[in-house]
Design an enzyme around this catalytic site. Structure first.
Site, mmCIF file in Angstrom:
data_model
loop_
_atom_site.group_PDB
_atom_site.id
_atom_site.type_symbol
_atom_site.label_atom_id
_atom_site.label_comp_id
_atom_site.label_asym_id
_atom_site.label_seq_id
_atom_site.Cartn_x
_atom_site.Cartn_y
_atom_site.Cartn_z
ATOM 1 N N THR A 12 30.264 5.932 35.076
ATOM 2 C CA THR A 12 30.311 5.320 36.419
ATOM 3 C C THR A 12 31.735 5.229 36.966
ATOM 4 O OG1 THR A 12 30.303 3.224 35.213
ATOM 5 C CG2 THR A 12 28.229 3.916 36.216
ATOM 6 N N LEU A 14 35.758 7.124 37.780
ATOM 7 C CA LEU A 14 36.311 8.225 38.596
ATOM 8 C C LEU A 14 35.828 9.579 38.080
ATOM 9 C CD1 LEU A 14 38.534 9.599 40.457
ATOM 10 C CD2 LEU A 14 40.122 9.190 38.570
ATOM 11 N N VAL A 15 36.004 9.813 36.775
ATOM 12 C CA VAL A 15 35.656 11.133 36.218
ATOM 13 C C VAL A 15 34.142 11.250 36.044
ATOM 14 C CG1 VAL A 15 36.048 12.771 34.336
ATOM 15 C CG2 VAL A 15 37.897 11.238 35.053
ATOM 16 N N GLY A 16 33.523 10.152 35.574
ATOM 17 C CA GLY A 16 32.071 10.172 35.347
ATOM 18 C C GLY A 16 31.302 10.479 36.620
ATOM 19 N N TYR A 139 47.819 2.313 24.908
ATOM 20 C CA TYR A 139 46.834 3.316 25.349
ATOM 21 C C TYR A 139 47.101 4.643 24.646
ATOM 22 C CZ TYR A 139 44.718 6.451 28.924
ATOM 23 O OH TYR A 139 44.001 7.415 29.607
ATOM 24 N N ILE A 169 44.652 12.031 37.281
ATOM 25 C CA ILE A 169 43.435 12.397 38.010
ATOM 26 C C ILE A 169 43.309 11.527 39.264
ATOM 27 C CG2 ILE A 169 40.921 12.730 37.774
ATOM 28 C CD1 ILE A 169 41.391 12.215 34.686
ATOM 29 N N HIS A 182 46.127 3.536 39.321
ATOM 30 C CA HIS A 182 47.111 4.611 39.256
ATOM 31 C C HIS A 182 47.753 4.765 40.622
ATOM 32 C CE1 HIS A 182 44.432 5.553 35.819
ATOM 33 N NE2 HIS A 182 45.585 5.848 35.261
ATOM 34 N N ARG A 218 54.891 14.266 38.703
ATOM 35 C CA ARG A 218 53.540 14.200 38.168
ATOM 36 C C ARG A 218 52.739 15.442 38.551
ATOM 37 N NH1 ARG A 218 55.736 10.766 35.871
ATOM 38 N NH2 ARG A 218 55.188 8.560 35.552
HETATM 39 P P1 NAP Z 1 37.555 4.504 35.228
HETATM 40 O O1 NAP Z 1 37.355 4.972 36.617
HETATM 41 O O2 NAP Z 1 38.294 3.232 34.976
HETATM 42 O O3 NAP Z 1 36.107 4.386 34.515
HETATM 43 C C1 NAP Z 1 36.042 3.872 33.212
HETATM 44 C C2 NAP Z 1 34.624 4.033 32.740
HETATM 45 O O4 NAP Z 1 34.549 3.529 31.408
HETATM 46 C C3 NAP Z 1 33.627 3.243 33.586
HETATM 47 O O5 NAP Z 1 32.404 3.936 33.658
HETATM 48 C C4 NAP Z 1 33.477 1.971 32.786
HETATM 49 O O6 NAP Z 1 32.211 1.336 32.952
HETATM 50 C C5 NAP Z 1 33.571 2.504 31.367
HETATM 51 N N1 NAP Z 1 33.979 1.467 30.434
HETATM 52 C C6 NAP Z 1 35.129 0.765 30.438
HETATM 53 N N2 NAP Z 1 35.129 -0.123 29.418
HETATM 54 C C7 NAP Z 1 33.933 0.028 28.768
HETATM 55 C C8 NAP Z 1 33.325 -0.596 27.665
HETATM 56 N N3 NAP Z 1 33.928 -1.585 26.995
HETATM 57 N N4 NAP Z 1 32.086 -0.180 27.278
HETATM 58 C C9 NAP Z 1 31.456 0.801 27.962
HETATM 59 N N5 NAP Z 1 31.980 1.450 29.023
HETATM 60 C C10 NAP Z 1 33.204 1.048 29.415
HETATM 61 O O7 NAP Z 1 38.274 5.604 34.333
HETATM 62 P P2 NAP Z 1 38.502 7.168 34.614
HETATM 63 O O8 NAP Z 1 39.753 7.322 35.418
HETATM 64 O O9 NAP Z 1 37.208 7.767 35.084
HETATM 65 O O10 NAP Z 1 38.827 7.680 33.143
HETATM 66 C C11 NAP Z 1 37.872 8.432 32.415
HETATM 67 C C12 NAP Z 1 38.597 8.976 31.196
HETATM 68 O O11 NAP Z 1 39.683 9.808 31.636
HETATM 69 C C13 NAP Z 1 39.216 7.893 30.328
HETATM 70 O O12 NAP Z 1 39.008 8.193 28.965
HETATM 71 C C14 NAP Z 1 40.703 7.950 30.671
HETATM 72 O O13 NAP Z 1 41.500 7.520 29.578
HETATM 73 C C15 NAP Z 1 40.884 9.418 30.954
HETATM 74 N N6 NAP Z 1 42.034 9.758 31.826
HETATM 75 C C16 NAP Z 1 42.135 9.195 33.064
HETATM 76 C C17 NAP Z 1 43.225 9.583 33.888
HETATM 77 C C18 NAP Z 1 43.382 9.038 35.292
HETATM 78 O O14 NAP Z 1 44.399 9.355 35.943
HETATM 79 N N7 NAP Z 1 42.425 8.280 35.812
HETATM 80 C C19 NAP Z 1 44.163 10.505 33.426
HETATM 81 C C20 NAP Z 1 44.002 11.046 32.148
HETATM 82 C C21 NAP Z 1 42.920 10.666 31.350
HETATM 83 P P3 NAP Z 1 31.999 0.273 34.155
HETATM 84 O O15 NAP Z 1 31.876 1.080 35.402
HETATM 85 O O16 NAP Z 1 30.730 -0.450 33.791
HETATM 86 O O17 NAP Z 1 33.217 -0.628 34.139
HETATM 87 O O1 GFB Z 2 49.656 6.663 38.111
HETATM 88 P P1 GFB Z 2 50.764 5.756 37.680
HETATM 89 O O2 GFB Z 2 50.579 4.292 37.894
HETATM 90 O O3 GFB Z 2 51.025 5.906 36.135
HETATM 91 O O4 GFB Z 2 52.104 6.279 38.413
HETATM 92 P P2 GFB Z 2 51.837 6.983 35.293
HETATM 93 C C1 GFB Z 2 53.242 5.486 38.331
HETATM 94 C C2 GFB Z 2 54.395 6.105 39.125
HETATM 95 O O5 GFB Z 2 54.114 6.020 40.536
HETATM 96 C C3 GFB Z 2 55.650 5.286 38.884
HETATM 97 C C4 GFB Z 2 55.053 5.109 41.147
HETATM 98 O O6 GFB Z 2 56.768 6.106 39.052
HETATM 99 C C5 GFB Z 2 55.544 4.252 39.979
HETATM 100 O O7 GFB Z 2 56.811 3.678 40.289
HETATM 101 N N1 GFB Z 2 54.332 4.357 42.195
HETATM 102 C C6 GFB Z 2 54.719 4.297 43.488
HETATM 103 C C7 GFB Z 2 53.205 3.660 42.042
HETATM 104 N N2 GFB Z 2 53.872 3.517 44.200
HETATM 105 C C8 GFB Z 2 52.890 3.127 43.305
HETATM 106 C C9 GFB Z 2 51.709 2.345 43.443
HETATM 107 O O8 GFB Z 2 51.355 1.843 44.530
HETATM 108 N N3 GFB Z 2 50.947 2.166 42.322
HETATM 109 C C10 GFB Z 2 51.296 2.713 41.121
HETATM 110 N N4 GFB Z 2 50.484 2.518 40.048
HETATM 111 N N5 GFB Z 2 52.440 3.457 40.938
HETATM 112 C C11 GFB Z 2 49.962 6.384 33.587
HETATM 113 C C12 GFB Z 2 49.802 5.758 32.225
HETATM 114 O O9 GFB Z 2 51.322 6.667 33.816
HETATM 115 O O10 GFB Z 2 49.273 7.616 33.671
HETATM 116 C C13 GFB Z 2 48.361 5.531 31.928
HETATM 117 O O11 GFB Z 2 50.517 4.529 32.175
HETATM 118 C C14 GFB Z 2 47.470 6.686 32.326
HETATM 119 O O12 GFB Z 2 48.216 5.244 30.550
HETATM 120 C C15 GFB Z 2 47.900 7.396 33.583
HETATM 121 O O13 GFB Z 2 47.365 7.601 31.305
HETATM 122 C C16 GFB Z 2 47.205 8.728 33.735
HETATM 123 O O14 GFB Z 2 51.443 8.347 35.682
HETATM 124 O O15 GFB Z 2 53.265 6.607 35.326
#
Ligand code: NAP
Ligand code: GFB
Length: 324
Positions: A12, A14-16, A139, A169, A182, A218
């Site tokens: 449920t 972002l990716v799901g 993490y 993502i 993010h 990034r």
């Molecule tokens: P998200 O939008 O925060 O969604 C997290 C999902 O995990 C939701 O469906 C949530 O369920 C579920 N969840 C969280 N805690 C749980 C628990 N205790 N038991 C069961 N389900 C649980 O995350 P996302 O961005 O889609 O990330 C998906 C995967 O991509 C993760 O493994 C993340 O580490 C990885 N990833 C994300 C990014 C990024 O930029 N977003 C980048 C690299 C890798 P509910 O909806 O019920 O809360």
């Molecule tokens: O996506 P983000 O929060 O995480 O990006 P990372 C952070 C960068 O964006 C920093 C700048 O350089 C922040 O100073 N930034 C500017 C902002 N405006 C904003 C804002 O409004 N919100 C946020 N959040 N940042 C994460 C990891 O690193 O990458 C996590 O900490 C995860 O574990 C994720 O894996 C994919 O890209 O820096």
């Protein structure tokens, strides 16, 4: 071919949600049944709830997305929680997938778990070559242990438990709560509020704050592109070794360039300023997608500005029902 039942944990998020959209858009893929689980179906930090979910679904394949996820600032404040919660979720899912004899498990790592002091571009062989950036060590170590545990299940039981390593993502159904999100969803929410609140102030006089110096770099992948790649991994990639799923190195952008692209997407007429009291986090985590390109050479990524505009449009159309 025997029936394929795919359990998507984190179904449920972002990716799901992107995965669900792509699966629905396909013509029925024959024998595949998909189940998109949320934390309401099972709190995967709890082994008994995890077992009940697997008993109900009896998956043959698992796409393991569920995790405690957040941006830089959320990680910086909560490294211990990110470590412990994700360790429990990941071990519960992998050990239960093994006990249910799952044919394949695809877990999700991240390019932010790589060593902070490293050579570039980063590739799949470098995950454990040194400590991750201090801002998200909790993490990062929890994610790195997925790779270690995958190898353990392969060495002892021959399980095909593998992992994908996406870059940052973005897309529809993200978490737009700017306290924990993010960068892209955080900026989208803040820029939208700046544009739509205090309408008595001429927009050209409004100032949008970019957190940090704007210098960090990034790579960003659109969630719908990632979903297509994960489906491709499910059906075509059978190595335990992780595979990076990232846009090309040359598509890396600075946070400042990102803010300018977002201002274009919003037609924001105000000024952009840097709040250097806020952390920058990791300067860069440039990842190579050479392995992916070699295995899937004709994959086309969505144009970044198009994807950003689509995400902004989705945000505005769903403002009252989204996570913010
Ligand atoms: P998200 O939008 O925060 O969604 C997290 C999902 O995990 C939701 O469906 C949530 O369920 C579920 N969840 C969280 N805690 C749980 C628990 N205790 N038991 C069961 N389900 C649980 O995350 P996302 O961005 O889609 O990330 C998906 C995967 O991509 C993760 O493994 C993340 O580490 C990885 N990833 C994300 C990014 C990024 O930029 N977003 C980048 C690299 C890798 P509910 O909806 O019920 O809360
Ligand atoms: O996506 P983000 O929060 O995480 O990006 P990372 C952070 C960068 O964006 C920093 C700048 O350089 C922040 O100073 N930034 C500017 C902002 N405006 C904003 C804002 O409004 N919100 C946020 N959040 N940042 C994460 C990891 O690193 O990458 C996590 O900490 C995860 O574990 C994720 O894996 C994919 O890209 O820096």
């Amino acid at each position: 071919m025997s029936a394929v039942i795919v359990l998507v944990t984190g179904g449920t998020g972002l990716v799901g949600k992107a995965l669900e959209e792509e699966v629905r858009a396909e013509k029925p893929a024959g024998e595949e049944t998909w189940f998109f689980a949320s934390s309401k179906d099972a709190d995967l930090r709890n082994i008994n709830e995890t077992k009940i979910l697997f008993e109900k679904i009896k998956p043959t394949h698992v796409i393991h997305l569920a995790a405690k996820v957040g941006g830089l600032f959320h990680n910086m404040k909560n490294n211990l929680d990110f470590l412990r919660e994700n360790l429990h979720i990941n071990d519960n899912v992998l050990q239960t997938a093994h006990s249910y004899g799952c044919t394949k498990v695809i877990s999700c790592l991240s390019t932010c778990i790589f060593p902070d002091k490293t050579n570039y571009p980063i590739d799949e062989t470098m995950i454990h070559d040194g400590p991750p950036h201090q801002s998200n060590y909790g993490y990062a170590y929890a994610k790195r242990l997925i790779d270690i545990e995958n190898r353990g299940y392969f060495d002892k039981h021959g399980c095909i438990f593998t992992s994908v390593i996406p870059c940052n993502i973005f897309g529809p159904h993200d978490n737009f709560n700017s306290e924990i999100s993010h960068v892209i969803p955080g900026m989208i929410n803040r820029m939208y509020k700046l544009k739509t609140e205090n309408l008595d102030i001429e927009e050209s006089f409004k100032i949008f704050k970019i957190y940090g110096s704007g210098k960090p770099l990034r790579q960003f992948i659109y969630s719908l592109d990632l979903a297509k790649l994960i489906i491709w991994v499910l059906r075509n990639y059978n190595s335990v070794d992780p595979i990076i799923l990232s846009t090309d190195e040359q598509n890396e952008v600075s946070i400042a360039e990102l803010a300018k692209s977002l201002a274009m997407a919003f037609n924001f007429k105000g000024k952009l300023e840097f709040d250097t009291n806020k952390a920058d986090g990791q300067f860069k985590k440039t990842a190579s997608n050479k392995k992916l390109r070699a295995l899937y050479p004709d994959f086309q990524f969505t144009n970044f500005d198009t994807a950003l505009k689509d995400t902004v449009n989705w945000f505005q159309a769903n403002y009252h029902s989204l996570r913010r």
